[in-house]
Motif scaffolding. Structure first.
Motif, PDB file in Angstrom:
ATOM      1  N   LEU A   2      32.510  81.862 -25.261  1.00  0.00           N
ATOM      2  CA  LEU A   2      32.158  83.003 -24.420  1.00  0.00           C
ATOM      3  C   LEU A   2      30.664  83.309 -24.467  1.00  0.00           C
ATOM      4  O   LEU A   2      30.044  83.600 -23.447  1.00  0.00           O
ATOM      5  CB  LEU A   2      32.977  84.230 -24.843  1.00  0.00           C
ATOM      6  CG  LEU A   2      34.492  84.112 -24.653  1.00  0.00           C
ATOM      7  CD1 LEU A   2      35.188  85.370 -25.173  1.00  0.00           C
ATOM      8  CD2 LEU A   2      34.854  83.881 -23.193  1.00  0.00           C
ATOM      9  N   VAL A   3      30.080  83.230 -25.655  1.00  0.00           N
ATOM     10  CA  VAL A   3      28.641  83.476 -25.794  1.00  0.00           C
ATOM     11  C   VAL A   3      27.849  82.402 -25.045  1.00  0.00           C
ATOM     12  O   VAL A   3      26.871  82.705 -24.345  1.00  0.00           O
ATOM     13  CB  VAL A   3      28.251  83.507 -27.283  1.00  0.00           C
ATOM     14  CG1 VAL A   3      26.734  83.380 -27.452  1.00  0.00           C
ATOM     15  CG2 VAL A   3      28.738  84.799 -27.932  1.00  0.00           C
TER      16      VAL A   3
ATOM     17  N   ASN B 146      37.851  83.333 -14.198  1.00  0.00           N
ATOM     18  CA  ASN B 146      38.443  82.026 -14.488  1.00  0.00           C
ATOM     19  C   ASN B 146      37.879  81.344 -15.725  1.00  0.00           C
ATOM     20  O   ASN B 146      38.580  80.554 -16.370  1.00  0.00           O
ATOM     21  CB  ASN B 146      38.284  81.102 -13.278  1.00  0.00           C
ATOM     22  CG  ASN B 146      39.164  81.521 -12.124  1.00  0.00           C
ATOM     23  OD1 ASN B 146      40.185  82.167 -12.320  1.00  0.00           O
ATOM     24  ND2 ASN B 146      38.767  81.161 -10.904  1.00  0.00           N
ATOM     25  N   TYR B 147      36.608  81.613 -16.061  1.00  0.00           N
ATOM     26  CA  TYR B 147      36.046  80.950 -17.240  1.00  0.00           C
ATOM     27  C   TYR B 147      36.775  81.364 -18.517  1.00  0.00           C
ATOM     28  O   TYR B 147      37.142  80.495 -19.324  1.00  0.00           O
ATOM     29  CB  TYR B 147      34.542  81.240 -17.368  1.00  0.00           C
ATOM     30  CG  TYR B 147      33.902  80.442 -18.485  1.00  0.00           C
ATOM     31  CD1 TYR B 147      33.483  79.133 -18.285  1.00  0.00           C
ATOM     32  CD2 TYR B 147      33.751  80.994 -19.753  1.00  0.00           C
ATOM     33  CE1 TYR B 147      32.921  78.393 -19.312  1.00  0.00           C
ATOM     34  CE2 TYR B 147      33.196  80.257 -20.784  1.00  0.00           C
ATOM     35  CZ  TYR B 147      32.773  78.966 -20.561  1.00  0.00           C
ATOM     36  OH  TYR B 147      32.232  78.232 -21.574  1.00  0.00           O
ATOM     37  N   PRO B 148      37.019  82.667 -18.751  1.00  0.00           N
ATOM     38  CA  PRO B 148      37.781  83.035 -19.955  1.00  0.00           C
ATOM     39  C   PRO B 148      39.177  82.417 -19.980  1.00  0.00           C
ATOM     40  O   PRO B 148      39.669  82.039 -21.038  1.00  0.00           O
ATOM     41  CB  PRO B 148      37.863  84.563 -19.868  1.00  0.00           C
ATOM     42  CG  PRO B 148      36.701  84.959 -19.036  1.00  0.00           C
ATOM     43  CD  PRO B 148      36.541  83.859 -18.034  1.00  0.00           C
ATOM     44  N   ILE B 149      39.808  82.289 -18.803  1.00  0.00           N
ATOM     45  CA  ILE B 149      41.138  81.666 -18.751  1.00  0.00           C
ATOM     46  C   ILE B 149      41.053  80.215 -19.221  1.00  0.00           C
ATOM     47  O   ILE B 149      41.874  79.750 -20.024  1.00  0.00           O
ATOM     48  CB  ILE B 149      41.710  81.729 -17.316  1.00  0.00           C
ATOM     49  CG1 ILE B 149      41.990  83.179 -16.920  1.00  0.00           C
ATOM     50  CG2 ILE B 149      42.988  80.897 -17.217  1.00  0.00           C
ATOM     51  CD1 ILE B 149      42.444  83.337 -15.478  1.00  0.00           C
ATOM     52  N   ALA B 150      40.042  79.490 -18.721  1.00  0.00           N
ATOM     53  CA  ALA B 150      39.863  78.091 -19.121  1.00  0.00           C
ATOM     54  C   ALA B 150      39.572  77.979 -20.615  1.00  0.00           C
ATOM     55  O   ALA B 150      40.064  77.062 -21.289  1.00  0.00           O
ATOM     56  CB  ALA B 150      38.722  77.459 -18.315  1.00  0.00           C
ATOM     57  N   ILE B 151      38.785  78.926 -21.134  1.00  0.00           N
ATOM     58  CA  ILE B 151      38.437  78.908 -22.556  1.00  0.00           C
ATOM     59  C   ILE B 151      39.680  79.098 -23.413  1.00  0.00           C
ATOM     60  O   ILE B 151      39.928  78.362 -24.372  1.00  0.00           O
ATOM     61  CB  ILE B 151      37.399  80.005 -22.876  1.00  0.00           C
ATOM     62  CG1 ILE B 151      36.037  79.599 -22.316  1.00  0.00           C
ATOM     63  CG2 ILE B 151      37.308  80.264 -24.382  1.00  0.00           C
ATOM     64  CD1 ILE B 151      35.505  78.297 -22.869  1.00  0.00           C
ATOM     65  N   PHE B 152      40.485  80.103 -23.084  1.00  0.00           N
ATOM     66  CA  PHE B 152      41.667  80.369 -23.889  1.00  0.00           C
ATOM     67  C   PHE B 152      42.701  79.252 -23.744  1.00  0.00           C
ATOM     68  O   PHE B 152      43.379  78.900 -24.712  1.00  0.00           O
ATOM     69  CB  PHE B 152      42.274  81.721 -23.513  1.00  0.00           C
ATOM     70  CG  PHE B 152      41.488  82.890 -24.037  1.00  0.00           C
ATOM     71  CD1 PHE B 152      41.419  83.148 -25.397  1.00  0.00           C
ATOM     72  CD2 PHE B 152      40.776  83.719 -23.175  1.00  0.00           C
ATOM     73  CE1 PHE B 152      40.673  84.204 -25.891  1.00  0.00           C
ATOM     74  CE2 PHE B 152      40.033  84.782 -23.659  1.00  0.00           C
ATOM     75  CZ  PHE B 152      39.974  85.031 -25.026  1.00  0.00           C
ATOM     76  N   LEU B 153      42.784  78.661 -22.562  1.00  0.00           N
ATOM     77  CA  LEU B 153      43.703  77.541 -22.368  1.00  0.00           C
ATOM     78  C   LEU B 153      43.274  76.345 -23.210  1.00  0.00           C
ATOM     79  O   LEU B 153      44.095  75.736 -23.919  1.00  0.00           O
ATOM     80  CB  LEU B 153      43.746  77.155 -20.888  1.00  0.00           C
ATOM     81  CG  LEU B 153      44.646  75.964 -20.524  1.00  0.00           C
ATOM     82  CD1 LEU B 153      46.095  76.258 -20.887  1.00  0.00           C
ATOM     83  CD2 LEU B 153      44.520  75.642 -19.028  1.00  0.00           C
ATOM     84  N   SER B 154      41.989  76.007 -23.147  1.00  0.00           N
ATOM     85  CA  SER B 154      41.498  74.867 -23.924  1.00  0.00           C
ATOM     86  C   SER B 154      41.564  75.148 -25.415  1.00  0.00           C
ATOM     87  O   SER B 154      41.834  74.245 -26.221  1.00  0.00           O
ATOM     88  CB  SER B 154      40.060  74.510 -23.517  1.00  0.00           C
ATOM     89  OG  SER B 154      39.205  75.622 -23.638  1.00  0.00           O
ATOM     90  N   ALA B 155      41.343  76.414 -25.814  1.00  0.00           N
ATOM     91  CA  ALA B 155      41.430  76.774 -27.227  1.00  0.00           C
ATOM     92  C   ALA B 155      42.856  76.601 -27.739  1.00  0.00           C
ATOM     93  O   ALA B 155      43.074  76.074 -28.837  1.00  0.00           O
ATOM     94  CB  ALA B 155      40.970  78.214 -27.435  1.00  0.00           C
ATOM     95  N   ILE B 156      43.842  77.030 -26.936  1.00  0.00           N
ATOM     96  CA  ILE B 156      45.244  76.902 -27.342  1.00  0.00           C
ATOM     97  C   ILE B 156      45.623  75.431 -27.517  1.00  0.00           C
ATOM     98  O   ILE B 156      46.225  75.041 -28.523  1.00  0.00           O
ATOM     99  CB  ILE B 156      46.164  77.582 -26.308  1.00  0.00           C
ATOM    100  CG1 ILE B 156      45.996  79.102 -26.373  1.00  0.00           C
ATOM    101  CG2 ILE B 156      47.625  77.210 -26.559  1.00  0.00           C
ATOM    102  CD1 ILE B 156      46.687  79.845 -25.247  1.00  0.00           C
TER     103      ILE B 156
END
Length: 492
Positions: free
Chosen positions: A62-63, A239-249
Motif C-alpha cells: 500500500l505504501v 481496485n489496487y487494494p483488492i489486488a493487493i489483498f488477493l495476492s497477499a492471500i
C-alpha cells in the motif's frame, strides 16, 4: 510514459485487471527456496506467516502504491527516499537494494545447486554432492554468469524466460508439493510435526528460537516492484487494494501450505535449509510409487532459480543506473550496451557475487554460509523498507499538495497506522536478524554476529563515502532523469 491529453490516459488506466496485477505480485514475491527455514517452526509457522503478511506485506504494498503514483518519475526507491530525505539517503537506499541482490543471489543459487544435485535419484549420493562446497560454488558461479549474460541482453532477453520460467519453476512445483502432501496426509501417514492447536503459538523462550522467522520478511520482499503499474489499473483507489489483498492471500497460502508440507513429511531434526524441500519431494514420490518424478521436479526448481536470479540481476541494476546518471556515480557506471543494459554495473555485480560466493568454501558449512548471507540480505533489504516507510510519512507533510492517484486515506491517520505497522514489524525483524539461530550450527556465535555487524557497517559506509566525495563531472544532466522536487527552482 509521458502524459497526453484527451482520452489516452483513461484508456491506458484500464490495461491491467485486478487479477492481472495480483498475478504480477504473486510472481514477483513467491519463491520456494526459503520454505525449509520456516518449516523448522512446524504449525507455529502459520502464525509467523500471518503476522508478516498483516504487518509487512500489506503495508509495503500500500505504501509503495502511494509513492509510485505520487512520484512516478524514474528512480523508484531512489526517487521516493530522495524526495523525502534528499540525495544522500536516496542514494543509500538504492545502493542497499542493489547490493543486497549481490548478497542474496548466492543463497538463492545454493538452492539451485542443491536441486541440480538431487537430479541423481540416489538420495545419499545427492546429499553428499549437495554438501560439497566446491560443487555448490561451481554451480553458483556458472549459473549466475549465465543469468547475467541473459540480463545483459535487455528486457527482451529475459521477459519470455521469466514468464514461462515462473510457471515451470514456481507454480507447478508448489502445486505438486502441496497436492501430494495432502494426499500423503489423507492416506493416514503420521505427521512428523506436532499438530496440536497449542502449537500455533510461537515459542518465545528466547530470541534465538525465533530468528529464522525473521527471514519471512525477506520472503515477502518485492511486492513494491509492481507498484509502478498502479496508474495502469482502472480505478486504482478501489481496485489496487483488492489486488493487493488477493495476492497477499494467495502468497500466504502458498508459503503456509508449502512449509507445512515439508514439516509434515520431514522430521524436524532432518530439516536442512538447502535440502529439505528436495527430500520432501523424494519421500512423497517414493510413497506414490513414482520415485523418478523427484528428478523432474529438481530440474524445474533449478529453472525457477535461474529465472529468479536473472530478474533480480536486471531490476536493481537498472535502478542504480538511474542513480549513476543523476550524478551520484562516476561516468564509467553510466555505460550501457546496445540493449540498454547497465554493462559496468552488472559486471561489477558479477564480480561481487563471485567474491561473496567464495564464502561457501571458507565458512564451516554450506548451511552456515547460507544462513549468514541470507540474514545479511535481510538486514540490508529491511533498511530500505525502513527508509521507505518513513519517507511516505514525511512526504505527507513536506509535499502535502502533491497529487496522489492512490492515497492512503484523506487525512494522515491511515498512513501513520499502515506505515507505522510496517516500521514496527521491520524494526523487530531487523533486530532479530543479528541473533544467531538455535536451529543451525553457525560455528562461533561471536564470529557469526561479528561478520554480520561488520558487513552491515561496510555496506552502510560505502554509499556515504561515494556521496561525500562525488565530483561535479559525474553529472551528465541526463534528460531522462527529472530533478527532485527540492532541486527545481521555486516559482516566482
Amino acid at each position: 510514459m509521458s502524459a497526453s491529453s484527451g482520452r489516452a490516459p483513461t484508456k491506458a488506466s484500464g490495461t491491467i485487471t485486478v487479477f492481472g496485477l495480483a498475478l504480477l505480485n504473486i510472481t514477483a514475491v513467491v519463491s520456494l527456496n526459503d520454505l525449509p527455514s520456516e518449516a523448522e517452526y512446524g504449525l507455529s509457522s502459520v502464525t509467523y506467516f500471518l503476522f508478516a503478511a498483516v504487518f509487512f506485506l500489506v503495508p509495503v504494498s500500500l505504501v509503495a502504491a502511494e509513492l509510485a503514483t505520487g512520484w512516478p518519475e524514474k528512480g523508484g526507491v531512489f526517487r521516493w527516499v530522495g524526495e523525502a530525505f534528499r540525495g544522500r539517503l536516496g542514494f543509500m537506499a538504492m545502493f542497499l537494494l542493489w547490493v543486497q541482490v549481490c548478497v542474496f543471489v548466492p543463497t538463492s543459487l545454493t538452492f539451485g545447486a542443491v536441486a541440480l544435485a538431487y537430479i541423481n535419484p540416489d538420495e545419499s549420493e545427492a546429499q553428499s554432492l549437495a554438501g560439497t562446497p566446491a560443487f555448490v560454488l561451481g554451480v553458483v558461479l556458472v549459473v549466475f554468469w549465465i543469468a547475467l549474460l541473459v540480463a545483459l541482453r535487455g528486457t527482451g532477453g529475459y521477459a519470455t524466460m521469466a514468464k514461462w520460467g515462473g510457471v515451470v519453476g514456481v507454480f507447478v512445483p508448489i502445486t505438486v508439493l502441496v497436492g501430494f502432501a495432502v494426499a500423503y496426509a489423507v492416506a493416514g501417514n503420521v505427521p512428523e510435526m506436532d499438530v496440536a492447536w497449542g502449537e500455533l503459538l510461537p515459542d518465545f523462550a528466547g530470541l534465538s528460537t525465533v530468528v529464522l522467522a525473521a527471514s519471512i520478511f525477506l520472503m515477502y520482499a518485492g511486492m513494491e516492484m509492481n507498484a509502478v503499474h498502479v496508474k495502469e489499473v482502472d480505478n486504482p483507489t478501489r481496485n489496487y487494494p483488492i489486488a493487493i489483498f488477493l495476492s497477499a492471500i494467495v502468497t500466504v497460502l502458498v508459503f503456509v501450505l508449502g512449509a507445512l508440507a515439508i514439516a509434515w513429511i520431514v522430521p524436524r531434526r532432518d530439516i536442512n535449509l538447502t535440502e529439505a524441500i528436495l527430500v520432501t519431494y523424494i519421500d512423497v514420490f517414493r510413497w506414490a510409487g513414482i520415485p523418478w518424478a523427484s528428478s523432474v521436479l529438481a530440474v524445474m526448481l533449478a529453472v525457477g532459480v535461474l529465472v529468479n536470479v536473472t530478474t533480480w540481476a536486471a531490476g536493481p541494476s537498472t535502478g542504480l543506473l538511474a542513480v549513476a546518471r543523476a550524478g551520484y556515480l562516476p561516468r564509467a557506471f553510466h555505460r550501457t550496451n546496445r540493449h540498454g543494459a547497465a554493462v559496468t554495473i552488472m559486471v561489477l555485480q558479477g564480480c561481487i557475487v563471485t567474491l561473496v560466493s567464495i564464502l561457501f568454501v571458507l565458512l564451516p558449512s554450506v548451511q552456515s554460509a547460507y544462513q549468514i548471507l541470507n540474514q545479511l540480505a535481510n538486514i540490508l533489504y529491511l533498511t530500505v523498507y525502513l527508509l521507505m516507510f518513513t519517507s511516505v510519512i514525511r512526504l505527507r507533510y513536506t509535499q502535502r499538495d502533491r497529487p496522489r492517484p492512490f492515497r492512503l486515506g484523506r487525512s494522515n491517520t491511515l498512513v501513520w497506522v499502515v506505515a507505522g505497522a510496517g516500521l514496527l514489524a521491520s524494526s523487530l525483524a531487523y533486530v532479530l536478524s543479528f541473533v544467531p539461530p538455535d536451529q543451525i550450527n553457525v560455528g562461533s556465535p561471536g564470529l557469526y554476529v561479528g561478520i554480520l555487524v561488520a558487513a552491515t557497517l561496510v555496506m552502510y559506509a560505502l554509499p556515504n563515502l561515494v556521496y561525500q566525495f562525488r565530483a561535479p563531472s559525474w553529472d551528465t544532466a541526463d534528460p531522462d532523469f527529472e530533478p527532485f522536487t527540492w532541486e527545481r527552482p521555486r516559482a516566482g
